[in-house]
Design a protein around this motif. Sequence first.
Motif, PDB file in Angstrom:
ATOM      1  N   SER A  70      -9.037   2.080   6.807  1.00 34.04           N
ATOM      2  CA  SER A  70      -8.841   3.435   7.317  1.00 34.04           C
ATOM      3  C   SER A  70      -9.792   3.691   8.469  1.00 34.04           C
ATOM      4  O   SER A  70     -10.876   3.127   8.525  1.00 34.04           O
ATOM      5  N   MET A 124       1.546   6.998   1.361  1.00 36.42           N
ATOM      6  CA  MET A 124       1.007   8.353   1.279  1.00 36.42           C
ATOM      7  C   MET A 124      -0.458   8.377   0.829  1.00 36.42           C
ATOM      8  O   MET A 124      -1.040   9.442   0.687  1.00 36.42           O
ATOM      9  N   ALA A 125      -1.020   7.185   0.582  1.00 35.04           N
ATOM     10  CA  ALA A 125      -2.414   7.135   0.118  1.00 35.04           C
ATOM     11  C   ALA A 125      -3.273   6.420   1.158  1.00 35.04           C
ATOM     12  O   ALA A 125      -2.759   5.626   1.944  1.00 35.04           O
ATOM     13  N   PRO A 126      -4.561   6.710   1.160  1.00 36.55           N
ATOM     14  CA  PRO A 126      -5.431   5.964   2.076  1.00 36.55           C
ATOM     15  C   PRO A 126      -5.376   4.477   1.736  1.00 36.55           C
ATOM     16  O   PRO A 126      -5.468   4.102   0.571  1.00 36.55           O
ATOM     17  N   GLY A 127      -5.200   3.641   2.736  1.00 36.59           N
ATOM     18  CA  GLY A 127      -5.127   2.208   2.508  1.00 36.59           C
ATOM     19  C   GLY A 127      -6.506   1.579   2.481  1.00 36.59           C
ATOM     20  O   GLY A 127      -7.517   2.274   2.635  1.00 36.59           O
ATOM     21  N   VAL A 177       0.863  -1.182   0.000  1.00 38.21           N
ATOM     22  CA  VAL A 177       0.000   0.000   0.000  1.00 38.21           C
ATOM     23  C   VAL A 177       0.893   1.223   0.000  1.00 38.21           C
ATOM     24  O   VAL A 177       1.865   1.287   0.757  1.00 38.21           O
ATOM     25  N   ASN A 178       0.578   2.168  -0.854  1.00 40.11           N
ATOM     26  CA  ASN A 178       1.316   3.431  -0.882  1.00 40.11           C
ATOM     27  C   ASN A 178       1.158   4.120   0.469  1.00 40.11           C
ATOM     28  O   ASN A 178       0.038   4.453   0.867  1.00 40.11           O
ATOM     29  N   GLU A 236      -3.151   8.701  10.665  1.00 46.03           N
ATOM     30  CA  GLU A 236      -2.579   7.562   9.957  1.00 46.03           C
ATOM     31  C   GLU A 236      -1.146   7.878   9.544  1.00 46.03           C
ATOM     32  O   GLU A 236      -0.693   9.016   9.655  1.00 46.03           O
ATOM     33  N   ARG A 283       0.224   8.220   6.727  1.00 42.85           N
ATOM     34  CA  ARG A 283       0.381   9.256   5.688  1.00 42.85           C
ATOM     35  C   ARG A 283       0.328  10.653   6.308  1.00 42.85           C
ATOM     36  O   ARG A 283       0.972  11.576   5.829  1.00 42.85           O
ATOM     37  N   ASP A 284      -0.430  10.810   7.381  1.00 43.29           N
ATOM     38  CA  ASP A 284      -0.485  12.110   8.056  1.00 43.29           C
ATOM     39  C   ASP A 284       0.864  12.418   8.717  1.00 43.29           C
ATOM     40  O   ASP A 284       1.349  13.545   8.679  1.00 43.29           O
TER      41      ASP A 284
END
Lengths: 436, 206
Positions: free
Chosen positions: B39, B33-36, B30-31, B44, B46-47
């Motif tokens: 959620s 920086m992106a929502p997985g 999962v990236n 998270e 990414r934040d």
Amino acid sequence: MIPARTTLLLAAALLALPAAAAPRQAASAPTPEETAAFLATRPDGLKPYWANLWAGGERNAVLNFQRLGLAAMQLGDFATAEKAFDAALLRIEGVYGNNRLAARARSTFAREANKDFKGEPYERAMAYYYRGLLYLRAGDYGNARASFKNAEFQDSVSESEEFQADFAAMNYLIGWSTRCMGGSDGAADFAAAARAQPGITMPPRDHNLLLVAETGAGPIKLQDGALREKLVFRRREANPPEQQALFQFAASGGPAVVAAQPVSSLAFQATTRGGRAIDGILKGKASFKATTGGIANAAFNAGFALMGNGRDNSNAGAVLAGVGALFALFSSAARAEADVRYWDQLPETLGLATTVAAAADPVDVRFINGDGRPPSPPAALMQGGDASCRIVWARSRTALVPGDVRGDDDRVRASVARRRDTAARNRQLREALMQM
Amino acid sequence: MRIFVTLLLLAATAATPALAQRRGQGAVDVNPMAPGPVSGTGIEMRDIIAMSDTIVRDLMQRADITGTAVPPRIILEGARIRNQSSQRLDTDLFSDQLRSNLMRAAAGKLRFLSRESIQDVLDERDRKRQGQADVGTRGLTKAVAGGDYRLIGRITSQDARNNDNGMTQRATQVVFELVDMENAETVYISQPFVVVRAQRDDIVYR
């Protein structure tokens, strides 16, 4: 012209569509060899709880993780207790989206007990409470505070809530954790506790030891109402809580004996929202059943009346009677029974106190019974924290309760376990358990 | 035609949610920086990465901090990031991201003190001075290094719920400050990172 064989194959393909989409029955139970291998590595005292978790699947996972966690706390296996409550809270905090069992539980024609257990608000609050106590023991006051805040929030999230934030013990523990973090005296949270439970006072600044006493046995759940659609909570009147919890210290500057003040009752927490809350999810089913039953009776009566009026009206009468029969069928198929699975290790009363004590002070706890029996020692005792913020937690009743999930419906349990989608989820749970 | 029918049969029996669920879901990358696929309403990863990136950019532009002839020493510990939110968090996630990204971006313009290792350092100094260990290759100092700045943070949150539809919402705010350890002046404060997320269960839990 399409050949007959192709037509047959096409027909078979079309028939396969709904069959493939619908969940089929599947054996989801682990083999005895798999179970034995899994349990072989678990401590003896916790084997029954691991076994329930292993066999119970995701439907009862939250409850079985909570039971395992509390039993582990009593046995001093705090690493397991932390992992167990983390796993339970992960599921409590999880959101169901397009979940087949969630859809079934919402359905008018399936029992509420189909759904994965997350517990009533007071049970969810207690899961956060125990995780918070474990954080206090480890000296992680920020996460302890977060846990108690979640406990308080869970207590106020039922539908049509009227008694907002009335779980005084959680407010008190938020205040204590805030103080332990430093930088604030937690006055606002202690004040909130005092509003919910008059008589609570803010601990003096020099107090460094929190005393938590759990007495009695928590509420049980029962079905009530004509359709067993109503969830009710009952105190265990025949088994009242101990009257007092005394923490005795070898004197080293502080008082020799400190009594815990009863702060919160779980039966109160359950009943001040339980009755109304059940209306939220079950009212639709109960109303539907009552409504369709009424329509069925009315249609039957009107239909038979028309049929008796002569030939011109007899056809219309037969149609109405048929409609009545259809509604009666819907009515009898509706499953409104309340889900009465409950956490059977919970106490009835949470008592709290604070004092001053040196880290080396040994503490002895005694519970005073109201029936003339001699004071009893704690069934469970946990101590921890650091010199500036210690905690002693004691229970009067054992958390090592026998048996499987209380209040479970064996027919629903077996029915859910046979579903193929359930089998896949349970298999994934068992794989996760093997890693714990 | 036969091939077409066979494919149709395969599609009919394979591409259904029930079968997909029965097969389970293997591990997927999962990236960060992106929502997985999973959620929640809280902070998270990414934040945390986004916060760290912003703070690094801010500090790199501050000549009074990163442009001095002698690089300042900074103390940065997870224990000094106060979690006052209702989300259970490991604050080391924040401190490790910040320390790592700041050190790499600063390339020597900032120096970091590991107060988390202070006991190990003191023990080793004792061993060297008592002759249990030699002096090493870098020489001895009179004392351990003192800090010029400490980076601290605070995480707060507010929860809300709509009782009509069960929607829950959590607003989380994170703020970092760089405090001068000699005169207590706050020489830098990050922009408040605010994350507001809401969710609703697919099933009513009372």
